[in-house]
Write a protein that holds these residues in place. Structure first.
Motif, mmCIF file in Angstrom:
data_model
loop_
_atom_site.group_PDB
_atom_site.id
_atom_site.type_symbol
_atom_site.label_atom_id
_atom_site.label_comp_id
_atom_site.label_asym_id
_atom_site.label_seq_id
_atom_site.Cartn_x
_atom_site.Cartn_y
_atom_site.Cartn_z
ATOM 1 N N VAL A 140 -34.760 -53.166 21.858
ATOM 2 C CA VAL A 140 -35.557 -52.269 22.600
ATOM 3 C C VAL A 140 -36.755 -51.517 21.592
ATOM 4 C CG1 VAL A 140 -35.649 -49.867 23.814
ATOM 5 C CG2 VAL A 140 -33.541 -51.807 24.189
ATOM 6 N N GLY A 141 -37.840 -51.231 22.082
ATOM 7 C CA GLY A 141 -38.644 -50.407 21.048
ATOM 8 C C GLY A 141 -39.971 -51.295 20.630
ATOM 9 N N GLY A 142 -39.812 -52.856 20.365
ATOM 10 C CA GLY A 142 -41.054 -53.447 20.156
ATOM 11 C C GLY A 142 -40.802 -53.749 18.644
ATOM 12 N N LYS A 143 -40.125 -53.409 17.664
ATOM 13 C CA LYS A 143 -40.164 -53.957 16.327
ATOM 14 C C LYS A 143 -39.992 -55.288 16.112
ATOM 15 C CE LYS A 143 -38.977 -49.320 13.555
ATOM 16 N NZ LYS A 143 -38.237 -48.963 12.925
ATOM 17 N N THR A 144 -40.697 -55.779 15.451
ATOM 18 C CA THR A 144 -40.467 -57.523 15.339
ATOM 19 C C THR A 144 -40.737 -57.611 13.742
ATOM 20 O OG1 THR A 144 -42.575 -58.263 15.568
ATOM 21 C CG2 THR A 144 -41.153 -57.857 17.460
ATOM 22 N N ALA A 145 -39.967 -58.646 13.083
ATOM 23 C CA ALA A 145 -40.323 -58.659 11.709
ATOM 24 C C ALA A 145 -39.533 -59.903 11.073
ATOM 25 C CB ALA A 145 -39.946 -57.384 10.935
ATOM 26 N N ARG A 221 -25.811 -47.994 27.945
ATOM 27 C CA ARG A 221 -26.683 -47.349 28.625
ATOM 28 C C ARG A 221 -27.080 -46.151 27.868
ATOM 29 N NH1 ARG A 221 -23.838 -46.645 32.572
ATOM 30 N NH2 ARG A 221 -23.487 -44.379 32.640
ATOM 31 N N ARG A 222 -26.138 -45.367 27.431
ATOM 32 C CA ARG A 222 -26.477 -44.130 26.715
ATOM 33 C C ARG A 222 -27.362 -44.476 25.358
ATOM 34 N NH1 ARG A 222 -28.985 -40.113 27.162
ATOM 35 N NH2 ARG A 222 -28.473 -38.159 25.692
ATOM 36 N N SER A 223 -26.969 -45.512 24.705
ATOM 37 C CA SER A 223 -27.677 -45.815 23.542
ATOM 38 C C SER A 223 -29.163 -46.267 23.976
ATOM 39 C CB SER A 223 -26.978 -46.965 22.888
ATOM 40 O OG SER A 223 -25.654 -46.560 22.151
ATOM 41 N N ILE A 226 -31.226 -43.089 25.059
ATOM 42 C CA ILE A 226 -31.763 -42.355 23.885
ATOM 43 C C ILE A 226 -32.712 -42.873 23.127
ATOM 44 C CG2 ILE A 226 -31.081 -41.469 21.429
ATOM 45 C CD1 ILE A 226 -28.194 -41.095 22.677
ATOM 46 N N LYS A 227 -32.698 -44.283 22.773
ATOM 47 C CA LYS A 227 -33.758 -45.099 22.175
ATOM 48 C C LYS A 227 -34.956 -45.238 22.944
ATOM 49 C CE LYS A 227 -34.982 -48.621 19.347
ATOM 50 N NZ LYS A 227 -34.474 -50.023 18.328
ATOM 51 N N ALA A 228 -34.874 -45.378 23.978
ATOM 52 C CA ALA A 228 -36.096 -45.281 25.055
ATOM 53 C C ALA A 228 -36.863 -44.120 25.014
ATOM 54 C CB ALA A 228 -35.589 -45.830 26.429
ATOM 55 N N ALA A 229 -36.215 -42.841 25.227
ATOM 56 C CA ALA A 229 -36.801 -41.628 24.997
ATOM 57 C C ALA A 229 -37.475 -41.579 23.770
ATOM 58 C CB ALA A 229 -35.619 -40.499 25.163
ATOM 59 N N ILE A 230 -36.919 -41.822 22.721
ATOM 60 C CA ILE A 230 -37.449 -41.646 21.298
ATOM 61 C C ILE A 230 -38.918 -42.588 21.523
ATOM 62 C CG2 ILE A 230 -37.187 -41.768 18.848
ATOM 63 C CD1 ILE A 230 -34.321 -40.870 19.168
ATOM 64 N N VAL A 231 -38.674 -43.839 21.580
ATOM 65 C CA VAL A 231 -39.732 -44.804 21.686
ATOM 66 C C VAL A 231 -41.007 -44.158 22.389
ATOM 67 C CG1 VAL A 231 -40.463 -47.146 22.113
ATOM 68 C CG2 VAL A 231 -38.413 -46.748 20.898
ATOM 69 N N ALA A 232 -40.530 -43.700 23.687
ATOM 70 C CA ALA A 232 -41.793 -43.104 24.375
ATOM 71 C C ALA A 232 -42.591 -42.024 23.692
ATOM 72 C CB ALA A 232 -41.027 -42.718 25.775
ATOM 73 N N LEU A 244 -34.387 -42.656 14.149
ATOM 74 C CA LEU A 244 -33.703 -43.832 14.581
ATOM 75 C C LEU A 244 -33.165 -44.709 13.252
ATOM 76 C CD1 LEU A 244 -35.322 -45.317 17.656
ATOM 77 C CD2 LEU A 244 -33.230 -44.267 17.640
ATOM 78 N N ASN A 245 -33.642 -44.515 12.100
ATOM 79 C CA ASN A 245 -33.481 -45.067 10.897
ATOM 80 C C ASN A 245 -32.430 -44.186 10.243
ATOM 81 O OD1 ASN A 245 -35.331 -47.292 11.004
ATOM 82 N ND2 ASN A 245 -36.769 -45.796 10.938
ATOM 83 N N PHE A 246 -31.688 -43.478 10.718
ATOM 84 C CA PHE A 246 -30.518 -42.649 10.025
ATOM 85 C C PHE A 246 -29.643 -43.766 9.579
ATOM 86 C CE2 PHE A 246 -26.182 -40.721 10.327
ATOM 87 C CZ PHE A 246 -26.268 -39.876 9.419
#
Length: 359
Positions: A140-145, A221-223, A226-232, A244-246
């Motif tokens: 989730v979030g589109g980071k690729t590397a 689901r909850r994870s 949380i991530k989707a809201a931050i990415v948005a 998210l890098n904690f």
């Protein structure tokens, strides 16, 4: 249980996350973007388990798919794997309507996503994560590397998938160590954003470790929520997404210093979260009791909470290359309280060295 669907709200780049058991065999229903040829990218562990099943669910498009099977492991998240994907796409004359399907864990998702981001300047990608860590985080979030010997995830691109299909039934075949590594990212989401969720994890440790389907689906689901809201809010990590890098500044240093694949990503992040919490306490942001609470939870989830033996010079070398750094200053995600974090660029060097020495 009925599948759950969440939405990553990114305007015309937004996409759904489907979560539930058995979705792998219903991929045609959940991936309506297959207007071109399919290129399935997976690895030699996942392929025998799920590749045929997934492609069969896609009908004629699946039977004509390009297959790319990579070697398993974090050490193979490199140029050679990326080149193998490019070579297969070129050999099969894949065009801009080709859709890459990434079937596997975080390594497959990252490498396949990066290939999709760069082949012919960008083609569509669908993420089908089969590990807990990938289902709650990396898909989730589109980071690729890909990795470089001098640093983790230093070469990559932002490239959002068209859809994420998280089949929770695939977690049944996950080795215990990899399963525990995924729980690290679940705990991370609670630690940085949701104290109530963190408390729920504490109360449901036994169910999570036992892979109880109801508990797992809630945690995933909850994870993802949380991530989707931050990415948005911050798609390209110019602000809040850095939270998210904690644990990752320390964690990536552990992975790079030991050699990619020696510690699993989630294991390194777990030890990194403890170090970040200790640094938070050392400079007076949280109480020592909060550090102990987080450390106790991670240990109960089967994760390492003690960092490996790394010299201070090596710590500083690898943390000095972290992507969040600015102006030569190491950037940390630290806790203001359990359930609330912030980005800090002025952590005293003396406090950092004391924490590393104690580790």
């Amino acid at each position: 249980m009925k599948p759950t669907t969440l939405q990553v709200e990114l305007g015309d780049r937004g996409y759904p996350i489907h979560i539930g058991a058995g979705l792998l065999t219903q991929s045609a229903l959940y991936a309506p973007h297959l207007t071109g040829r399919i290129a399935l990218v997976t690895n030699d562990v996942v392929a025998p388990l799920y590749a045929d099943r997934l492609l069969a669910s896609l009908g004629p498009a699946g039977s004509d798919a390009i297959r790319v099977i990579l070697p398993d492991g974090e050490a193979r998240k490199d140029w050679s794997s990326l080149e193998r994907i490019y070579a297969a796409l070129l050999a099969e004359s894949a065009d801009r309507k080709t859709v890459v399907i990434a079937l596997g864990g975080g390594v497959v998702g990252d490498v396949a996503g990066f290939a999709a981001a760069t082949y012919q300047r960008g083609i569509a990608c669908i993420q089908v994560p089969t590990t807990l860590l990938a289902q709650v985080d990396s898909s989730v979030g589109g980071k690729t590397a890909i990795n470089h010997p001098l640093g983790k995830n230093m070469i990559g691109a932002f490239h959002q998938p068209r859809v994420v299909i998280a089949d929770t039934a695939t977690l049944a075949t996950l080795p215990p160590r990899e399963f525990a590594a995924g729980l690290a990212e679940v705990a991370k989401h609670g630690a940085i954003r949701d104290l109530e969720f963190l408390a729920w994890i504490e109360a449901n440790v036994a169910a999570l470790v036992a892979r109880d389907p109801v508990a797992l689906e809630h945690a995933i689901r909850r994870s993802c929520e949380i991530k989707a809201a931050i990415v948005a809010q911050d798609e390209r990590e110019t602000g809040v997404r850095a939270l998210l890098n904690f644990g990752h500044t320390f964690g990536h240093a552990i992975e790079s210093a030991l050699g990619h694949g020696t510690w699993l990503h989630g294991e390194a992040v777990a030890a990194g979260m403890v170090l970040a919490a200790r640094l938070s306490a050392r400079i007076g942001r949280i109480a020592e009791a909060d550090v102990q609470r987080l450390e106790h939870l991670l240990a109960a989830l089967g994760l390492p909470v003690k960092a490996p033996a790394i010299t201070p010079e090596r710590w500083m070398e690898f943390m000095g290359r972290d992507k969040k750094n600015q102006g030569g200053r190491i950037t940390f995600v630290l806790l203001d309280a359990l359930g609330r974090a912030s980005v800090v660029r002025d952590a005293p060097d003396s406090a950092l060295r004391e924490v590393l020495a104690a580790a």
